[in-house]
Design an enzyme around this catalytic site. Structure first.
Site, PDB file in Angstrom:
ATOM      1  N   LYS A  69       3.691  -0.905  -2.397  1.00  0.00           N
ATOM      2  CA  LYS A  69       2.887  -0.584  -1.109  1.00  0.00           C
ATOM      3  C   LYS A  69       2.306   0.841  -0.921  1.00  0.00           C
ATOM      4  O   LYS A  69       1.185   1.144  -0.502  1.00  0.00           O
ATOM      5  CB  LYS A  69       3.591  -0.975   0.112  1.00  0.00           C
ATOM      6  CG  LYS A  69       2.952  -0.744   1.449  1.00  0.00           C
ATOM      7  CD  LYS A  69       1.691  -1.649   1.456  1.00  0.00           C
ATOM      8  CE  LYS A  69       0.728  -1.848   2.813  1.00  0.00           C
ATOM      9  NZ  LYS A  69       0.607  -0.600   3.513  1.00  0.00           N
TER      10      LYS A  69
ATOM     11  N   HIS B 147      -0.442   1.082  -3.605  1.00  0.00           N
ATOM     12  CA  HIS B 147      -1.496   0.186  -2.757  1.00  0.00           C
ATOM     13  C   HIS B 147      -2.366   1.137  -1.772  1.00  0.00           C
ATOM     14  O   HIS B 147      -3.659   1.192  -1.885  1.00  0.00           O
ATOM     15  CB  HIS B 147      -0.789  -0.990  -1.972  1.00  0.00           C
ATOM     16  CG  HIS B 147      -1.877  -1.597  -1.099  1.00  0.00           C
ATOM     17  ND1 HIS B 147      -2.192  -0.987   0.098  1.00  0.00           N
ATOM     18  CD2 HIS B 147      -2.381  -2.719  -1.182  1.00  0.00           C
ATOM     19  CE1 HIS B 147      -3.095  -1.813   0.727  1.00  0.00           C
ATOM     20  NE2 HIS B 147      -3.089  -3.033  -0.074  1.00  0.00           N
ATOM     21  N   ASN B 148      -1.477   1.873  -1.076  1.00  0.00           N
ATOM     22  CA  ASN B 148      -2.238   2.724  -0.222  1.00  0.00           C
ATOM     23  C   ASN B 148      -2.981   3.823  -0.805  1.00  0.00           C
ATOM     24  O   ASN B 148      -4.128   4.269  -0.272  1.00  0.00           O
ATOM     25  CB  ASN B 148      -1.002   3.183   0.969  1.00  0.00           C
ATOM     26  CG  ASN B 148      -1.057   2.384   2.153  1.00  0.00           C
ATOM     27  OD1 ASN B 148      -1.001   1.185   1.871  1.00  0.00           O
ATOM     28  ND2 ASN B 148      -0.500   2.740   3.097  1.00  0.00           N
TER      29      ASN B 148
ATOM     30  N   GLU C  48      -5.695   2.446  -1.905  1.00  0.00           N
ATOM     31  CA  GLU C  48      -6.748   2.244  -0.744  1.00  0.00           C
ATOM     32  C   GLU C  48      -7.425   3.645  -0.433  1.00  0.00           C
ATOM     33  O   GLU C  48      -8.727   3.583  -0.213  1.00  0.00           O
ATOM     34  CB  GLU C  48      -5.806   1.673   0.435  1.00  0.00           C
ATOM     35  CG  GLU C  48      -6.396   1.774   1.996  1.00  0.00           C
ATOM     36  CD  GLU C  48      -5.336   1.372   2.860  1.00  0.00           C
ATOM     37  OE1 GLU C  48      -4.713   0.376   2.744  1.00  0.00           O
ATOM     38  OE2 GLU C  48      -5.009   2.231   3.967  1.00  0.00           O
TER      39      GLU C  48
ATOM     40  N   MET D  99       2.152  -5.591  14.755  1.00  0.00           N
ATOM     41  CA  MET D  99       2.727  -6.315  13.521  1.00  0.00           C
ATOM     42  C   MET D  99       3.680  -7.371  13.602  1.00  0.00           C
ATOM     43  O   MET D  99       3.840  -8.324  13.333  1.00  0.00           O
ATOM     44  CB  MET D  99       3.038  -5.390  12.670  1.00  0.00           C
ATOM     45  CG  MET D  99       2.062  -4.385  12.203  1.00  0.00           C
ATOM     46  SD  MET D  99       0.650  -5.254  11.127  1.00  0.00           S
ATOM     47  CE  MET D  99       1.230  -5.785   9.407  1.00  0.00           C
TER      48      MET D  99
ATOM     49  N   SER E  67       0.576  -5.810   3.881  1.00  0.00           N
ATOM     50  CA  SER E  67      -0.752  -5.096   4.158  1.00  0.00           C
ATOM     51  C   SER E  67      -1.655  -6.294   4.680  1.00  0.00           C
ATOM     52  O   SER E  67      -1.427  -7.374   4.430  1.00  0.00           O
ATOM     53  CB  SER E  67      -1.323  -4.738   2.756  1.00  0.00           C
ATOM     54  OG  SER E  67      -2.535  -4.258   3.050  1.00  0.00           O
TER      55      SER E  67
HETATM   56  C1  6PG Z   1      -2.460  -1.819   5.069  1.00  0.00           C
HETATM   57  C2  6PG Z   1      -2.817  -0.351   5.588  1.00  0.00           C
HETATM   58  C3  6PG Z   1      -1.768   0.277   6.444  1.00  0.00           C
HETATM   59  C4  6PG Z   1      -2.293   1.489   7.331  1.00  0.00           C
HETATM   60  C5  6PG Z   1      -2.337   2.869   6.272  1.00  0.00           C
HETATM   61  C6  6PG Z   1      -3.217   3.697   7.149  1.00  0.00           C
HETATM   62  O1  6PG Z   1      -2.250  -2.107   3.765  1.00  0.00           O
HETATM   63  O2  6PG Z   1      -2.436  -2.579   5.915  1.00  0.00           O
HETATM   64  O3  6PG Z   1      -2.514   0.575   4.334  1.00  0.00           O
HETATM   65  O4  6PG Z   1      -0.440   0.354   6.053  1.00  0.00           O
HETATM   66  O5  6PG Z   1      -3.554   1.183   7.719  1.00  0.00           O
HETATM   67  O6  6PG Z   1      -1.014   3.180   6.844  1.00  0.00           O
HETATM   68  O7  6PG Z   1      -2.798   4.741   6.256  1.00  0.00           O
HETATM   69  P1  6PG Z   1      -3.414   6.165   6.747  1.00  0.00           P
HETATM   70  O8  6PG Z   1      -3.210   6.365   8.242  1.00  0.00           O
HETATM   71  O9  6PG Z   1      -2.605   6.975   5.911  1.00  0.00           O
HETATM   72  O10 6PG Z   1      -4.813   6.282   6.598  1.00  0.00           O
END
Ligand code: 6PG
Length: 472
Positions: free
Chosen positions: A185, A188-189, A192, A16, A131
């Site tokens: 964030k 957001h996750n 996700e 990153m 993200s």
């Molecule tokens: C993003 C993702 C990133 C990451 C997650 C995966 O927005 O780019 O969300 O932050 O891929 O942390 O999360 P898990 O390992 O908990 O599935």
């Protein structure tokens, strides 16, 4: 001696950090990276194109003194102790007015603690969710910064330049006070997790119940991505389903173990939603289905023992119509999942004094991030029209979309129940909708029970006051 005063610095030149720095350099900023690993520091300069001002170093002193004041530096190190260690290392070298940004997925109470500790030293601390993964960092992520509003002006030109763009608008905005950026964030996750679980359930139904083969599944997701479902997660699902395992020639996804892992952000979302008393059942289900997936041996035994209805893959009489119904049901659940996360943000904003503008959140999620989706423009508009909207289900247009699809949602879930296909996130989404639109819930009975066995009292609908009854 190198006299350049660099615009921006990044600590931690992993995937990153390196990609974000290169993105900044592409946008004309002079940047410096710090990493204790000399190979990573050197690799950064080697990767840089002509006309770019990029430097890598292993020395914290050199790094800090090379930054233009007030300094802006971002930590891209693993969340937790490494963030505190990096701060402790840099703090003696920093000056009043400097800005430290944590670009990792830090737990939001940690960010509040750091904001306070650094403020005492005159340093601004920002928690910023980023993200979009590696590609996002390199070519345009969605960025969610929170911290001091005035200090953000020093960061704005850099962040707006490197962020993803939608209709020319950058997918970054100052979000609010303290840990607002990390909180947004985190949610957001959570969303996700929810949408990923919905996709997994729908994929399971299409495969095990409607009998779609690998090719048909792949085509379905590819086609869906051209509809209202257009989103990054649907798009990559189509691409994933296309990928063949080179050795066996079968779809690679079929060879991947079903034990899902996680780093914790989805769980934090659910945990904090419970603390705030905000129902986010689709996200909860997504978290616990990852947990359920870990019980592999038990599931294998149970599969042999607990026979009953079992899914038989059979195309429906009108297969095309059935697949369209699944699409509608999925879209219904997707809207409900975002709705839950957005309510959580609204409540958290009031509770933690973030001063979030949900319109901005929806706007910066439209591009660059993992949950980017066409429907985010609808949410942005909904909050533009009604900034105080308590729940996007109450937006007339979004409400209409749900009403038009609710029957398909019900039909699809009936099919799943009949065939024994687990669809907890889909079901929770429908139950959330049904509960939210219930003028009365049966919780009057729960209040009566509480009063029966614990004298916990209740309120009445026909009179003011607090009541207790001797029930027997
Ligand atoms: C993003 C993702 C990133 C990451 C997650 C995966 O927005 O780019 O969300 O932050 O891929 O942390 O999360 P898990 O390992 O908990 O599935």
């Amino acid at each position: 001696m190198n006299e350049t005063q660099y615009d921006f610095g990044i600590v931690g030149l992993g995937v990153m950090g390196r990609n974000l720095l290169l993105n900044m350099a592409d946008n004309g900023f002079s940047v410096i990276g710090l990493d204790l690993d000399p190979l990573k520091a050197a690799a950064l300069e080697a990767e840089t194109g002509q006309g770019k001002t990029v430097r890598g170093t292993t020395s914290a002193e050199e790094f800090v003194s090379a930054l233009r004041r007030p300094r802006a530096l971002m930590l891209l190190v693993p969340a937790g102790k490494p963030v505190d260690a990096a701060i402790a290392n840099l703090l003696p070298l920093l000056e009043e007015g400097d800005i430290v940004i944590d670009g990792g997925n830090s737990y939001f109470p940690d960010t509040d603690r750091r904001v306070e500790a650094l403020a005492a030293e005159g340093i601004h601390f920002f928690g910023m969710g980023i993200s979009g993964g590696e590609k996002g960092a390199r070519f345009g992520p969605s960025m969610m910064p929170g911290g001091n509003r005035q200090a953000y002006e020093r960061l704005r030109p850099v962040f707006e330049a490197v962020a993803a763009k939608v209709n020319g608008e950058p997918c970054v905005a100052y979000l609010g006070n303290g840990s607002a950026g990390n909180y947004v964030k985190m949610v957001h996750n959570g969303i996700e997790y929810g949408v990923m679980q919905l996709i997994a359930e729908v994929y399971d139904l299409l495969k095990r119940c409607l009998g779609l083969d690998d090719k048909a599944l792949q085509q379905t997701f590819e086609e869906w991505n051209q509809t209202e479902l257009q989103s990054y997660l649907v798009e990559i699902t189509g691409e994933i389903l296309k990928k063949q395992d080179e050795e066996t020639g079968t779809a690679l996804v079929n060879l991947i173990s079903d034990r899902a892992r996680s780093k914790g952000t989805g769980k934090w979302t659910s945990q904090n939603a419970m603390d705030l008393q905000v129902p986010v059942p689709t996200i909860d289900m997504a978290v616990l289905m990852r947990d359920m997936s870990k019980y592999k041996e038990e599931r294998v035994s149970a599969a042999a023992l607990l026979k009953g209805v079992s899914a038989v893959a059979e195309p429906q009489d009108n297969q095309k119509q059935a697949v369209d119904q699944v699409r509608n049901a999925f879209f219904f659940a997707m809207l409900v999942t975002y709705a839950q996360g957005l309510v959580q943000l609204r409540v958290a904003s009031a509770e933690y004094n973030y001063e979030l503008e949900l319109q901005d959140v929806a706007r910066i999620w439209r591009g660059g991030c993992i949950i980017r989706a066409a429907c985010l423009e609808d949410f942005r508009k909904a909050f533009e029209n009604a900034p105080e909207l308590p729940n996007i289900l109450l937006d007339p247009q979004i409400g209409q979309k749900l009403l038009q699809r609710q029957n398909d949602m019900r039909d699809i879930l009936k099919l799943a129940i009949d065939k024994g296909i687990p669809m907890p996130a889909m079901m929770s989404s429908l139950s959330y909708f049904d509960a939210y639109r219930s003028e009365t819930l049966p919780t009057n009975l729960i209040q009566a029970q509480r009063d029966f066995f614990g004298a916990h009292t209740y309120e009445r609908i026909d009179r003011e006051g607090i009541f207790h009854t001797k029930w027997n």
